[in-house]
Design an enzyme around this catalytic site. Structure first.
Site, PDB file in Angstrom:
ATOM      1  CB  THR A   1     -18.630  34.977 -16.172  1.00 24.37           C
ATOM      2  OG1 THR A   1     -17.773  33.745 -16.715  1.00 24.37           O
ATOM      3  CG2 THR A   1     -18.204  36.478 -16.584  1.00 24.37           C
TER       4      THR A   1
ATOM      5  CG  HIS B   1     -26.467  52.826 -22.112  1.00 17.21           C
ATOM      6  ND1 HIS B   1     -27.214  53.202 -21.230  1.00 17.21           N
ATOM      7  CD2 HIS B   1     -25.681  53.539 -22.378  1.00 17.21           C
ATOM      8  CE1 HIS B   1     -26.667  54.591 -20.745  1.00 17.21           C
ATOM      9  NE2 HIS B   1     -25.695  54.611 -21.771  1.00 17.21           N
TER      10      HIS B   1
END
Length: 423
Positions: free
Chosen positions: A334, A386
């Site tokens: 993006t 994560h």
């Protein structure tokens, strides 16, 4: 009398309802077969609803209504005679002077959009003239006292959509100061199906992932040089511009192959790794942010990336993008820099596990060989889940992207810039 019941078709798998965003015709109008009669919002895209037959139309749903897939939304009297001349057609507003086509996306920012092809004869009986507002847009413009000729339309043939009218109703930054009216009124507007779905997805990402962001900066000097040196030759040979996105897409696909855990997703208690790179490119359109996908981007040349991005950006701008073209990506890029963003933390596009955010390019001093020099620099940010991507992989991935952008000839082109660009 032979009457056809038009039902809402399924826009795609798992979609059970849509919202009538805009009727492009009025009750009692004569419509031609395949003429667009409505724009409908699903939770993934905005789509046009074409007339299945020619005849007089009777509307069975209002703008803003949420209707189920398979529900009847209008009737078409197939036996009705077509009005002679202009009778029965809505009066066409005088077409305003056309301005430069709106920039649908960062990828197509420096590329001239192709002129629209001539419309087929079946569409000749369109209710709206070039640049005329849709009913919803006209209502907004009339309420705000805005002349439609002063609004640039982003729809087909320059037609002014509801979102164009809403944007025009917001006072522009700068220029004459907005005078205070003393009004304390409020306006309540129902969110579209698409916007509600986006809101749900964004909240779920924040709540259901262990999202972290790592940052770095890249030197755009070499890319600037390559674009300046070869942009005319590249455009002449391939018919598309040489933009930034092809370099970043190539850099990302290389980094994904070096760090395969970034190109993965979670499915319950399992991690799914992909041996292909389907890159979702965030594109700003009239209805908001869309993410069309470049399939197998790892096999694309610079020319192929630019051509495919341009094609997808035009589809988003014209409301022609399909659900299939926006599903299945494994990683997203993006570019908030298009709107002036210096730094941000992009939100992961589920079920993907990572996203790269590009930002604006600023000339600023950096240290090179112990000397302060001015270079075009960009901050880049990578948000990641994560749960399956460790800090080592995330940082290594972003460093690999930086290496490719800082030195594209050696890293992305095998040391031969002309061959690398296909010239």
């Amino acid at each position: 009398m032979s009457v056809l019941e038009m039902k809402v078709p399924s826009p795609g798998e798992s979609i059970t309802e849509v919202e009538i965003a805009t009727w492009l015709v009025k009750d009692g109008d004569y419509v031609e077969k395949d003429q667009p009669i409505a724009e409908v919002d699903s939770d993934k895209a905005t789509l046009e609803l074409p007339a299945e037959e020619s005849g007089i139309i009777t509307l069975k749903a209002e703008e803003g209504d949420v209707v189920q897939v398979g529900q009847v939304v209008c009737l078409i009297d197939r036996d009705a005679a077509k009005p002679s001349g202009d009778a029965g057609a809505a009066p066409a507003a005088e077409a305003p002077k056309q301005e430069e086509a709106p920039k649908a996306a960062e990828p197509a920012k420096q590329q001239e959009a192709p002129k629209p092809a001539a419309q087929p004869a079946a569409a000749a009986n369109q209710t709206y003239a070039t640049g005329a507002p849709s009913p919803a847009a006209k209502k907004i413009l009339d309420e705000k006292g805005i002349d439609a000729s002063q609004v640039s339309g982003s729809g087909r043939d320059g037609r002014i959509s509801k979102s164009d009218a809403e944007l025009a109703a917001v006072p522009a930054l700068g220029g004459n100061p907005v005078s205070a009216t003393g009004s304390r009124s409020t306006t309540t507007t129902k969110l579209s199906v698409l916007r509600r779905k986006i809101a749900q997805r964004l909240v779920s990402v924040k709540n259901e992932t262990a999202m972290l962001t790592t940052f770095n900066e890249v030197d755009m000097s070499e890319i600037f040089r390559l674009r300046k040196q070869y942009k005319e030759e590249f455009a002449q040979k391939y018919g598309v511009g040489l933009g930034f996105m092809s370099f970043f897409t190539k850099a990302v696909t290389r980094a994904l192959q070096l760090y395969p855990d970034v190109n993965a997703s979670i499915d319950g208690d399992f991690k799914v790794n992909y041996d292909f790179c389907d890159i979702s490119i965030a594109v700003s359109g009239p209805k908001g942010l869309m993410v069309p996908v470049l399939r197998n981007a790892e096999n694309m040349s610079f020319q192929s990336v630019e051509a495919n991005i341009k094609d997808l950006a035009i589809k988003v701008r014209d409301g022609k993008i399909t659900v299939d073209e926006m599903t299945g990506g494994t990683f997203t890029i993006t570019n908030g820099g298009t709107f002036g963003s210096m730094l941000s933390t992009p939100i992961i596009n589920p079920p993907q596990s990572a996203i790269l955010g590009m930002h604006n390019i600023i000339q600023r001093p950096v240290a090179v060989d112990g000397q302060a020099v001015i270079r075009p620099m960009m901050y880049v940010a990578m948000s990641y889940d994560h749960r399956i991507i460790d800090g080592k992989e995330s940082v290594g991935f972003l460093v690999a992207v930086k290496e490719a952008i800082d030195n594209p000839v050696a890293v992305l082109m095998g040391g031969d810039e002309r061959k690398g660009l296909g010239l």
